[in-house]
Structure formats: C-alpha cells, structure tokens
Design an enzyme around this catalytic site. Structure first.
Site, PDB file in Angstrom:
ATOM      1  N   LYS A  48      -6.868 -20.646 -47.857  1.00 31.33           N
ATOM      2  CA  LYS A  48      -7.192 -21.996 -47.373  1.00 31.33           C
ATOM      3  C   LYS A  48      -7.051 -22.004 -45.860  1.00 31.33           C
ATOM      4  CE  LYS A  48      -5.872 -25.691 -46.266  1.00 31.33           C
ATOM      5  NZ  LYS A  48      -6.227 -26.494 -45.021  1.00 31.33           N
TER       6      LYS A  48
ATOM      7  N   GLU B 161       6.145 -18.910 -42.476  1.00 31.66           N
ATOM      8  CA  GLU B 161       6.294 -18.629 -41.050  1.00 31.66           C
ATOM      9  C   GLU B 161       6.046 -19.950 -40.340  1.00 31.66           C
ATOM     10  OE1 GLU B 161       5.592 -18.396 -37.426  1.00 31.66           O
ATOM     11  OE2 GLU B 161       3.796 -17.220 -37.886  1.00 31.66           O
TER      12      GLU B 161
ATOM     13  N   CYS C 196       3.459 -20.277 -32.081  1.00 28.29           N
ATOM     14  CA  CYS C 196       4.751 -20.554 -32.712  1.00 28.29           C
ATOM     15  C   CYS C 196       5.900 -19.884 -31.967  1.00 28.29           C
ATOM     16  CB  CYS C 196       4.735 -20.112 -34.175  1.00 28.29           C
ATOM     17  SG  CYS C 196       4.270 -18.384 -34.411  1.00 28.29           S
TER      18      CYS C 196
ATOM     19  N   GLU D  16       9.508 -29.122 -31.187  1.00 32.42           N
ATOM     20  CA  GLU D  16       8.381 -28.241 -30.882  1.00 32.42           C
ATOM     21  C   GLU D  16       7.203 -29.069 -30.391  1.00 32.42           C
ATOM     22  OE1 GLU D  16       6.264 -24.349 -32.827  1.00 32.42           O
ATOM     23  OE2 GLU D  16       6.533 -26.074 -34.148  1.00 32.42           O
TER      24      GLU D  16
END
Length: 498
Positions: free
Chosen positions: A193, A268, A302, A399
C-alpha cells in the site's frame, strides 16, 4: 498537468499522465467502488493524474490473491536461487531505467531529480541486489540438546506468509525496496500500500516485476487512503505480518489493529534525532554535515538531525556556517536542473511546518529563516534555524518533519549529562556525533538511546547494516539479515533416535 511537463521524458510523461489501476493477482483493475484519488505535483499544486481509491473490498481481493500465490502458485515451489535471480533482474531493470524512476519520483514527491538519480534510485537498486544474495542462504541449524539420550534436532526457517506493507511518501521508491526486497528473498507474498500522495514508482515497480517474470499474485498493489486501505490491511485476518513506515501515531493504530489475529508487526516510525558537535570537531565537515542532516529531502526524513547540540566554543560558528549553507541552496521544482531544495509534499504539510515555526516564535525562541527566492505556486518553505529552543518547547520535543533546525548550546558537561539531553525525547531512531576524539565518540555512542549512531557523518545507510528505532521510533530492524528475520519464522524439529 503542470508547467514543468516538458522536463519529463516522453516515456515518463506517458506513464505518469496515463490511466492507472491496482495490481491484484496479476491484473490491473479499478477499485471495487470505482472511486479515485487525485495525485498532485508538489511543485505546482496541480493534479497530474489519478489512481484507484482502494478500500477494504480491494484489500480482501489482494490478500486472497497473495494467499493463493503463497500456498498454491509457482512461487511456493520456486527454488530459492530462482527467487534470487528474479530479484537481481528487477534491480538490473531499475538501474537501466534510472532516469525514468528519478523523474517519476521528482514529479510525484517534489524532491530534486538529481537527488533521486544519485541517491534514491541507486539505494533501491542496492537493496534489491543485497537481498537477492540472501534468498539462497536462509538456513536453519542443527541443535545439540541439553538432555540425555540420542536425538536429532534441527530448525527450519520458513517464509512467514502473506505480508502487508505500508510505505510513506518521503522516499517512495527506497521504502518500497526496503520492504519488498527482504520479503521476496524470504519467499513471502505481498500486498503493498503506497502513500496516496506518491503512488507512481510503486506502480511502475509492479509493471517491472511482471516484466522480469515474477508470478501473478506475488506482488499486489492497492492504492488508497491510510484510514481505509491501510487500516483494512492492518486488520485483515489472513495477513500474517504487517510492516509499516510512517508516523508514530499511525504506527500505534496499526499495532492495535494487528491484535485481532496477532499478526507480527514491524514498525519504522518517527524521530527527533540529535546532532552533537563537540569543541574539537572538524567544522569544515560538521557544518555542511549538520546542514545536510536536517535539510536533505526538505527535512522530510525520519532520521533528520533536527536537534543540534553545539558546544558553546563552536556554537556561533556552527549557526553562522549552517545559515551560510542555506544561502548556497537553490529552491525550486524538483524537475528543474540545479534545484537542491524542492517543495514539501502537500499544502497540508506546508501548513504544519509553518505552524511549528510560528509555535517556536510564540514560545520565545529566535527564528533565523533563510531568504531563498521562493517559486510561485507549489508547497515551498524556507529552511529555518530556531536558536535558543528550550528542551520543553514543542519545537524541541515534537517531530516537525520539515527543514527546521533547533539549536542548543552546551558547556563543558560530562558525557552522561550531554547524553541525557540528547535522550530526553520519546524517540530513539538515530543520532550523529562530531568529534576528533575516538574515546569521546565511542563512549558517547554507547550512551545514546538510538537505533543508529553515526560518527562524523549523518544519514549514511547501507543494505547490510541494521536500521530501526528504539522507544517510540519503532519495532524491529530493517537491512542485513535482520530484515530477512522479519519475514521468516523458525520451526523446531526433534526426533528421538532410540
């Protein structure tokens, strides 16, 4: 179509602006609902194509196709060496089409095409080639038992089965390779996906895999929204494993959904990676290194080095140097030659990043923004340095996922004190240390709570080196044999010999 269409090759334009389906059981098809998702060029904000809006019904069809391919198709009986050969051939075809994939990635994601050509495509090729070598080396072991008597005991390592893989929009091709390569090497079948914002290179991979000879149903691609197709994949009772890369918030939701059938999960997730520059650091390396750590890929990484801890003796030089590095950047559409800083992924994300910069200003930090000429249209933001960001400020804790760097000075603290500052976050994905002192570097590396610690470099990856997070940055390790372990299970066999 946007105003940069002429920068695309005819082959890329034909594919990108054409009709697209989902790949299920070897067939390209529309969503069962007939709904579609518009896909936009981040450099212009204009729609350039649409893809099916798959949902639970389409996910179920894809899972059924993957199950058939795993249990009954030629994939189930294919020798491991043949699997490895197909994966290697796929890598060869991607490498041959490096310009095509780089242009697709730039159009879809906004990143500079030269970056995609120099980093993203070669990294994807390297992932597939490395994992192709593992396909024929996935072995069990004989076991010497601790109890009396004669026994023959051994283990078998087998593919885990049908896996769902959900990948993000920041590195669409690379993240597809991270997920697909070890799963294929292990012998699994897959439902992929891609992010709804960036489906193009995943769909092109689907065509290539059919071209090089992967059996039908080994790879199935469902395009759709995370809250529909992604959620259905995570919750599906006939999926044996789910692998996800993305935000920590969504990762937690996926982990909850996976409890319905206790499927295995690897995640992750987010990061707030520290960059620590000691007084003896080589500033000729540390300044461009720290700048690249946060501004690479527009900060949409990330592992972005978003928290800079600078010793007070080098603090001003670092801030001035990084600000100077910003001045060397060229902001523009990723497809334009010379662009080194592209747009953010979407209008929504642009608002998020600008919102955090304003939050930092309201919280009392000093904002030092770049002044790069900004193109008209598209989702562009100037790289920004936030100085004097206290540890309790939101910009220091959360973040941002954009080109925003928070800088803090430290004095002659002991290593443990500096490590405590770096570890004062819910994340634990990566960190980098800049020093000439090997003792300082390795003592500090042992103290940092992160899955990866770089010394005098940042964002340096290799297919052979484990990658993953601690704390709320995720579960499991990708790359190396650790990735193969994520897609395989161990069976113990024991027989008495008397």
């Amino acid at each position: 179509m946007g105003c940069y269409d002429t920068l695309l090759s005819p082959q890329v334009a034909s594919f990108a602006f054409g009709a697209h389906g989902m790949l299920i059981g070897g067939r390209w098809q529309s969503a069962q609902s007939s709904k579609t998702i518009d896909v936009f060029d981040p450099a212009t904000g204009r729609k350039f194509t649409e893809v099916p809006a798959g949902d639970a019904a389409d996910v179920d069809l894809a899972v059924r196709a993957a199950r058939r391919a795993f249990a009954d198709g030629p994939w189930a009986t294919m020798p491991a060496a043949e699997r490895g050969r197909l994966i290697w051939q796929l890598a060869d075809r991607i490498e041959e089409l490096v310009d095509e994939f780089a242009q697709l990635e730039s159009l879809d994601n906004g990143k500079p095409v030269q970056q995609a050509k120099a980093v993203d495509v070669p990294e994807a090729v390297a992932r597939f080639r490395y994992m192709a070598g593992w396909a024929g080396k996935i072995n069990g072991e004989t076991v010497g038992l601790s109890q009396r008597g004669e026994y023959h005991a051994y283990t078998l390592r087998r593919p885990i089965g049908v896996v769902g893989q959900i990948i993000p929009w920041n590195f669409p091709l690379v993240m597809a390779a991270y997920k697909l390569a070890p799963a294929l090497a292990a012998g699994c079948t897959i439902i992929l996906k891609p992010a709804e914002q960036t489906p193009m290179t995943a769909l092109r991979l689907g065509h290539l895999m059919a071209e090089v000879g992967f059996p039908d149903g080994v790879l199935n691609i469902v395009t759709g929204y995370g809250e529909t197709a992604g959620a259905a994949l995570a919750a599906h009772g006939d999926v044996d494993k789910i692998a996800f890369t993305g935000s920590t918030e969504v990762g937690k939701a996926i982990a909850r959904a996976a409890t319905q059938n206790l499927k295995q999960v690897s995640l992750e997730l987010g990061g707030k990676s520290p960059v620590i520059v000691f007084p003896d650091a080589d500033l000729d390396r540390a300044i461009p290194g720290a700048a690249a750590a946060i501004f690479f890929n527009q900060g949409q990484t990330c592992t972005a080095g978003s928290r800079l801890f600078a010793h007070r003796t080098v603090y001003e030089k670092l801030v001035e140097g990084i600000h100077s590095e910003i001045g060397k950047m060229v902001m523009g559409p990723g497809l334009e030659a010379g662009t080194t800083l592209g747009p953010l992924i979407s209008a929504e994300h642009l608002d998020r990043v600008n919102g955090y910069i304003e939050i930092g200003r309201r919280e009392g930090a000093t904002i030092v923004s770049g002044t790069l000429p900004r193109p008209r249209g598209g989702y562009f933001v100037n790289p920004t340095i936030i100085v004097g960001a206290a540890p309790d400020m939101r910009v220091s804790r959360e973040e941002i996922f954009g080109p925003v760097l928070c800088v803090t000075a430290f004095d002659d603290d002991e290593l443990d004190a500096i490590a405590m500052k770096a570890n004062a976050t819910e994340f634990g994905l990566a960190a980098s240390l800049w020093t000439r002192d090997l003792s300082t570097a390795h003592r500090m590396a042992a103290r940092i709570d992160a899955g990866t610690v770089w010394i005098n470099t940042h964002n340096h990856f290799d297919p052979a080196l484990a990658f993953g997070g601690m704390k709320q940055s995720g579960w499991g390790r990708e790359s190396g044999f650790h990735a193969v372990e994520l897609y395989s299970s161990v069976k113990a066999v024991l027989a008495p010999l008397n």
